[in-house]
Design a protein around this motif. Structure first.
Motif, PDB file in Angstrom:
ATOM      1  N   ARG A  65     107.804  45.223  38.946  1.00 36.18           N
ATOM      2  CA  ARG A  65     108.833  44.361  39.536  1.00 36.18           C
ATOM      3  C   ARG A  65     108.207  43.253  40.361  1.00 36.18           C
ATOM      4  O   ARG A  65     108.560  42.090  40.259  1.00 36.18           O
ATOM      5  CB  ARG A  65     109.759  45.188  40.458  1.00 36.18           C
ATOM      6  CG  ARG A  65     110.881  45.935  39.780  1.00 36.18           C
ATOM      7  CD  ARG A  65     111.937  45.013  39.200  1.00 36.18           C
ATOM      8  NE  ARG A  65     112.699  44.336  40.240  1.00 36.18           N
ATOM      9  CZ  ARG A  65     112.871  43.035  40.296  1.00 36.18           C
ATOM     10  NH1 ARG A  65     112.316  42.243  39.386  1.00 36.18           N
ATOM     11  NH2 ARG A  65     113.596  42.504  41.271  1.00 36.18           N
TER      12      ARG A  65
ATOM     13  N   GLN B 105     114.546  44.663  36.123  1.00 40.09           N
ATOM     14  CA  GLN B 105     114.654  46.119  35.986  1.00 40.09           C
ATOM     15  C   GLN B 105     114.825  46.518  34.523  1.00 40.09           C
ATOM     16  O   GLN B 105     114.272  47.525  34.071  1.00 40.09           O
ATOM     17  CB  GLN B 105     115.823  46.648  36.827  1.00 40.09           C
ATOM     18  CG  GLN B 105     115.479  46.769  38.301  1.00 40.09           C
ATOM     19  CD  GLN B 105     116.472  47.624  39.077  1.00 40.09           C
ATOM     20  OE1 GLN B 105     117.386  48.202  38.503  1.00 40.09           O
ATOM     21  NE2 GLN B 105     116.272  47.716  40.382  1.00 40.09           N
TER      22      GLN B 105
ATOM     23  N   GLU C 140     115.987  52.203  38.777  1.00 35.12           N
ATOM     24  CA  GLU C 140     116.705  51.995  40.042  1.00 35.12           C
ATOM     25  C   GLU C 140     116.334  53.070  41.057  1.00 35.12           C
ATOM     26  O   GLU C 140     116.085  52.796  42.223  1.00 35.12           O
ATOM     27  CB  GLU C 140     118.204  52.032  39.749  1.00 35.12           C
ATOM     28  CG  GLU C 140     119.064  51.439  40.828  1.00 35.12           C
ATOM     29  CD  GLU C 140     120.527  51.533  40.439  1.00 35.12           C
ATOM     30  OE1 GLU C 140     120.996  50.614  39.735  1.00 35.12           O
ATOM     31  OE2 GLU C 140     121.179  52.515  40.828  1.00 35.12           O
TER      32      GLU C 140
ATOM     33  N   VAL D 238     112.904  52.425  42.465  1.00 29.13           N
ATOM     34  CA  VAL D 238     112.928  51.332  43.438  1.00 29.13           C
ATOM     35  C   VAL D 238     113.427  51.863  44.781  1.00 29.13           C
ATOM     36  O   VAL D 238     112.862  51.553  45.835  1.00 29.13           O
ATOM     37  CB  VAL D 238     113.814  50.167  42.956  1.00 29.13           C
ATOM     38  CG1 VAL D 238     114.076  49.178  44.087  1.00 29.13           C
ATOM     39  CG2 VAL D 238     113.157  49.448  41.783  1.00 29.13           C
ATOM     40  N   SER D 239     114.464  52.675  44.720  1.00 27.11           N
ATOM     41  CA  SER D 239     115.022  53.239  45.948  1.00 27.11           C
ATOM     42  C   SER D 239     113.976  54.098  46.674  1.00 27.11           C
ATOM     43  O   SER D 239     113.798  53.988  47.889  1.00 27.11           O
ATOM     44  CB  SER D 239     116.257  54.079  45.587  1.00 27.11           C
ATOM     45  OG  SER D 239     116.564  54.966  46.611  1.00 27.11           O
TER      46      SER D 239
ATOM     47  N   ILE E 217     119.755  48.618  48.037  1.00 30.43           N
ATOM     48  CA  ILE E 217     118.693  47.667  47.752  1.00 30.43           C
ATOM     49  C   ILE E 217     118.277  47.760  46.288  1.00 30.43           C
ATOM     50  O   ILE E 217     118.036  46.743  45.629  1.00 30.43           O
ATOM     51  CB  ILE E 217     117.495  47.906  48.697  1.00 30.43           C
ATOM     52  CG1 ILE E 217     117.910  47.491  50.097  1.00 30.43           C
ATOM     53  CG2 ILE E 217     116.268  47.136  48.239  1.00 30.43           C
ATOM     54  CD1 ILE E 217     116.838  47.546  51.122  1.00 30.43           C
ATOM     55  N   ALA E 218     118.216  48.991  45.782  1.00 29.87           N
ATOM     56  CA  ALA E 218     117.823  49.179  44.389  1.00 29.87           C
ATOM     57  C   ALA E 218     118.863  48.592  43.433  1.00 29.87           C
ATOM     58  O   ALA E 218     118.514  47.993  42.411  1.00 29.87           O
ATOM     59  CB  ALA E 218     117.616  50.659  44.105  1.00 29.87           C
ATOM     60  N   ILE E 219     120.140  48.735  43.761  1.00 30.47           N
ATOM     61  CA  ILE E 219     121.193  48.188  42.905  1.00 30.47           C
ATOM     62  C   ILE E 219     121.134  46.663  42.942  1.00 30.47           C
ATOM     63  O   ILE E 219     121.215  45.999  41.915  1.00 30.47           O
ATOM     64  CB  ILE E 219     122.589  48.666  43.355  1.00 30.47           C
ATOM     65  CG1 ILE E 219     122.693  50.187  43.250  1.00 30.47           C
ATOM     66  CG2 ILE E 219     123.673  48.018  42.488  1.00 30.47           C
ATOM     67  CD1 ILE E 219     123.961  50.751  43.855  1.00 30.47           C
TER      68      ILE E 219
ATOM     69  N   ASP F 290     118.653  44.919  43.461  1.00 35.45           N
ATOM     70  CA  ASP F 290     117.419  44.498  42.815  1.00 35.45           C
ATOM     71  C   ASP F 290     117.570  44.466  41.290  1.00 35.45           C
ATOM     72  O   ASP F 290     116.724  43.923  40.580  1.00 35.45           O
ATOM     73  CB  ASP F 290     116.315  45.497  43.203  1.00 35.45           C
ATOM     74  CG  ASP F 290     114.949  45.096  42.689  1.00 35.45           C
ATOM     75  OD1 ASP F 290     114.409  45.831  41.856  1.00 35.45           O
ATOM     76  OD2 ASP F 290     114.455  44.044  43.112  1.00 35.45           O
ATOM     77  N   GLY F 291     118.637  45.057  40.789  1.00 35.65           N
ATOM     78  CA  GLY F 291     118.820  45.204  39.345  1.00 35.65           C
ATOM     79  C   GLY F 291     119.531  44.022  38.712  1.00 35.65           C
ATOM     80  O   GLY F 291     119.745  42.986  39.349  1.00 35.65           O
TER      81      GLY F 291
END
Lengths: 191, 320
Positions: free
Chosen positions: A131, A138, A153, A156-157, B15-17, B19-20
């Protein structure tokens, strides 16, 4: 101060003090498992109650807030401990200069990031690298690694939490990175 | 799992969502609502988000070479000379071909500007970061193995990533600053240029004067001719950088000087009504764009008369 300005102030002025806050909490609270929660509670109180224009020292404000929080908790927990009240570490309101000069230079920041990256579990690390270094989306990461976007995802979290802990808490290693830096001659604290 | 840990998990998920690839307005509204629920949500999110943004700097590790530029059309006459840099510990000895672009309307580089009172930070592909202060106009270019910035007007803070193969140059009118990797500020108002070094070493090259090496804590000020150098303490240097956080830090300076600083950031201009007010010594930290609050403070704490007239705020010390 608008919400956006308060957010920016919090990120620029308060977050860099995390190593100092961590040290303070660890020295003055017995239960190590509660430190992260206490830290977040301090942040919330600082965010809500600080009046940035009137603050002489953000560091002093953060530590004073932490001190009051610990006293509150000690009282409510009915902890019979003289330490909790009297011996709380004296708040050293030395210089905002520490905050301003603590700003890492580009090289130290990159080193800190690389060190934090190296601590991640392998799959998580690969996702973060694809990333952030390769700039893949993603969806592209999922394709390249042969995993679902959901998994990406999740990684990333996990990754952002691990990076935060590695980077924000270990101001100590960032400081020694600065001390090693031959070209640095910025004075800290008692100049 | 403690409540704070659960909140951190939620913040990380957001944050992950974001980032998608599926982010949309509805999700943004949901995030805003979650953030508004409590300060704890917000600070947890800010903490993680700031780290995720900092991680953008990792793109400096990308392996692709600095892309050579499509050769620019040379429609203007160039004056070029070779500058020999003396070998120094921190600066590699490199013969640099320097070109001076004579007055022309062709200006290379990607433009960056800030409005009055605005502040902006840019991340460059090499890992360097620049922060532009109020009312600043700049251009940057990372083509063909060169790293260059042109400061046309205003002030910027440079945090340059170390790269011995590609010295970073800042052009400000008749002055040119060459560094390998270090932190410094440059301020330009017409032909008046000021370079202040915070870390590392910097060479200041002028068209007419001899090359000048600046060390941390040193500031060079030039008005057309050869620069003069002054040295400041780390505390003075930190004070001078208050603007990076949007604050002005005063340490026993005259109200006239403080007003001049405020006037760089605000449409409403402070004007001294008498010399008694101008000579008043003040100190403190203030939001740079909040000149109204400062004026109110002058009235309430110093007992000065403060009168607003259109776009000016006139400050007088009452005669008694």
């Amino acid at each position: 101060m608008t919400g956006k300005e308060r957010d920016a102030w919090f990120v620029d002025q308060v977050l860099p003090l995390e190593p100092v806050l961590e040290r303070f909490l660890r020295r003055n609270w017995r239960d190590a498992d509660e430190i992260a929660d206490l830290r977040q509670e301090v942040y919330a109180r600082v965010y809500e109650h600080a009046v940035p224009a009137r603050l002489e020292s953000v560091q002093a404000f953060v530590l004073t807030t932490a001190r009051h929080l610990l006293i509150d908790k000690a009282r409510r927990g009915k902890i019979v401990s003289i330490e909790a009240y009297a011996d709380l570490e004296a708040i050293d309101a030395v210089a905002d200069e520490i905050g301003l000069e603590r700003r890492l230079n580009a090289r130290s920041e990159l080193r800190l990031l690389q060190a934090a990256l190296a601590l991640l579990p392998p799959r998580c690390r690969q996702v973060v690298e694809l990333r952030k270094i390769e700039g893949l989306s993603q969806r592209e990461v999922a394709d390249q690694m042969g995993i679902t976007e959901d998994t990406v995802e999740r990684q990333v979290s996990k990754g952002v939490r691990a990076l935060a802990d590695a980077m924000l808490k270990t101001g100590a290693s960032a400081d020694s990175a600065l001390a090693d830096d031959r070209s640095s001659s910025v004075h800290r604290g008692n100049a | 799992m403690s409540p704070a840990q659960r909140i951190e998990e939620q913040a990380a998920e957001w944050i992950a969502i974001r980032d998608g690839d599926q982010w949309n307005e509805r999700l943004q509204r949901q995030l805003d609502a979650w953030l508004a629920e409590s300060a704890l949500h917000r600070v947890t999110y800010l903490r993680l988000d700031s780290v995720w943004k900092r991680a953008d700097r990792l793109q400096a590790l990308h392996e692709a070479p600095v892309r050579p530029a499509v050769p620019r059309p040379r429609s203007r006459p160039w004056r070029a000379w070779l500058m020999q840099m003396q070998p120094r510990a921190a600066i590699a000895s490199v013969a640099v071909a320097a070109a001076v672009i004579t007055a022309s309307s062709w200006a290379p580089g990607d433009r960056q500007t800030t409005q009055l009172g605005e502040r902006k930070t840019i991340a460059l592909p090499d890992g360097s970061r620049l922060t532009l202060n109020t009312a600043t106009r700049m251009r940057t270019s990372m083509d063909g193995g060169h790293r260059r910035a042109w400061l046309d007007q205003g002030e910027a803070y440079f945090d340059v990533a170390h790269d011995p193969k590609h010295p970073f140059e800042v052009w400000a009118g008749p002055q040119r600053v060459v560094v390998l990797g270090t932190r410094f500020t440059v301020r330009r108002a017409g032909d008046r240029v000021q370079v202040a070094v915070l870390e590392g070493r910097v060479q200041v090259l002028s068209e007419t004067a001899a090359p000048l090496t600046l060390l941390p804590g040193q500031t060079a000020t030039a008005l057309g001719a050869a620069p003069t150098v002054t040295t400041q303490t780390p505390r003075q240097a930190a004070i001078a950088l208050g603007w990076l956080e949007g604050t002005l830090v005063f340490d026993r300076i005259s109200l006239a000087d403080a007003a001049a600083q405020f006037n760089r950031y605000n449409r409403k201009q402070l004007v001294m009504g008498n010399s008694k007010a101008a000579q008043l010594l003040i100190g403190g930290t203030f939001g740079a764009t909040n000149v109204d609050a400062f004026a109110r403070l002058l009235h309430s704490s110093f007992g000065l008369d403060v009168v607003e007239r259109g776009d000016t705020i006139v400050v007088r010390s009452p005669e008694n």
